[in-house]
Motif scaffolding. Structure first.
Motif, mmCIF file in Angstrom:
data_model
loop_
_atom_site.group_PDB
_atom_site.id
_atom_site.type_symbol
_atom_site.label_atom_id
_atom_site.label_comp_id
_atom_site.label_asym_id
_atom_site.label_seq_id
_atom_site.Cartn_x
_atom_site.Cartn_y
_atom_site.Cartn_z
ATOM 1 N N PHE A 99 0.679 -1.336 0.058
ATOM 2 C CA PHE A 99 -0.117 0.199 -0.158
ATOM 3 C C PHE A 99 0.774 1.285 0.285
ATOM 4 C CE2 PHE A 99 -2.326 -3.574 1.971
ATOM 5 C CZ PHE A 99 -3.608 -3.367 1.056
ATOM 6 N N PHE A 100 0.321 2.482 -0.807
ATOM 7 C CA PHE A 100 1.195 3.627 -0.954
ATOM 8 C C PHE A 100 0.213 4.856 -0.628
ATOM 9 C CE2 PHE A 100 2.978 -0.140 -3.303
ATOM 10 C CZ PHE A 100 4.238 0.192 -3.088
ATOM 11 N N ARG A 101 0.954 5.931 -0.211
ATOM 12 C CA ARG A 101 0.245 6.999 -0.039
ATOM 13 C C ARG A 101 0.227 7.865 -1.341
ATOM 14 N NH1 ARG A 101 2.721 11.585 0.626
ATOM 15 N NH2 ARG A 101 4.635 10.604 1.134
ATOM 16 N N ASN A 134 11.431 1.481 -5.590
ATOM 17 C CA ASN A 134 12.411 2.529 -5.414
ATOM 18 C C ASN A 134 11.909 3.841 -5.868
ATOM 19 O OD1 ASN A 134 12.937 2.357 -7.800
ATOM 20 N ND2 ASN A 134 14.737 1.256 -7.825
ATOM 21 N N GLY A 135 12.761 4.935 -5.544
ATOM 22 C CA GLY A 135 12.296 6.331 -5.810
ATOM 23 C C GLY A 135 11.045 6.606 -5.111
ATOM 24 N N SER A 139 9.325 6.170 -1.401
ATOM 25 C CA SER A 139 8.997 7.131 -0.382
ATOM 26 C C SER A 139 7.677 7.285 -0.226
ATOM 27 C CB SER A 139 9.728 8.584 -1.254
ATOM 28 O OG SER A 139 8.726 8.842 -2.399
ATOM 29 N N HIS A 140 6.738 6.712 -0.800
ATOM 30 C CA HIS A 140 5.220 6.605 -0.440
ATOM 31 C C HIS A 140 4.699 5.452 -0.078
ATOM 32 C CE1 HIS A 140 5.756 10.115 -3.057
ATOM 33 N NE2 HIS A 140 4.598 10.756 -2.748
ATOM 34 N N TYR A 141 5.569 4.447 0.228
ATOM 35 C CA TYR A 141 5.025 3.264 0.833
ATOM 36 C C TYR A 141 4.679 3.381 2.273
ATOM 37 C CZ TYR A 141 5.653 -1.636 2.424
ATOM 38 O OH TYR A 141 5.452 -2.810 2.905
#
Length: 148
Positions: A99-101, A134-135, A139-141
């Motif tokens: 899940f990601f933001r 990555n990247g 950063s949004h994980y």
């Protein structure tokens, strides 16, 4: 024929008891194989389930893939994040939901962990694809859940 099926079921059950995770590995491999069949299917934001398998958004994709493997998931990434067992990043296995933001939406993206720091998901140009985590994605994980 019934005896053969029963024998196979008994052997499968015994194997899953003797080798922890054997059933999970087979199911997760099936999920990955199913997901990869749809590589290149177009991404459509908010795609309704009636579009599947011709087009998906991220959560209709995971819902569809898991349903093809006998696992029911709710429709949205946010609702899917409430299912299953939380899995720390160090214990990710193929088939886990990631899940990601998405800025302004909280949990706004979901993908399927494919192993090797990669996920199968659909987002933007190219539709269903395999991406490195990555990247931007790193950063949004937000976290992972195991629903198998």
């Amino acid at each position: 024929m019934k005896q053969k099926i029963s024998w196979i079921m008994v052997c499968s059950l015994l194997l899953s008891l003797l080798i922890p995770g054997a059933g999970y590995a087979a199911k997760s491999d099936d999920i990955i194989k199913t997901a990869l069949k749809y590589r290149g299917a177009p991404y459509v934001f908010g795609a309704p389930m009636k579009y599947a398998p011709r087009a998906f958004d991220c959560s209709s994709f995971t819902k569809y893939v898991f349903a093809r493997n006998g696992i029911k998931l709710p429709r949205t990434a946010s609702a899917q994040s409430k299912r299953g067992k939380y899995i720390p990043t160090s214990r990710l296995k193929k088939g886990d939901l990631l899940f990601f933001r998405v800025p302004g939406r909280g949990i706004g993206h979901v993908g399927i962990y494919a192993g090797g720091n990669r996920m199968i998901h659909t987002y933007g140009k190219g539709g269903v694809k395999v991406s490195k985590i990555n990247g931007y994605w790193r950063s949004h994980y937000l976290g992972a859940k195991r629903v198998i």
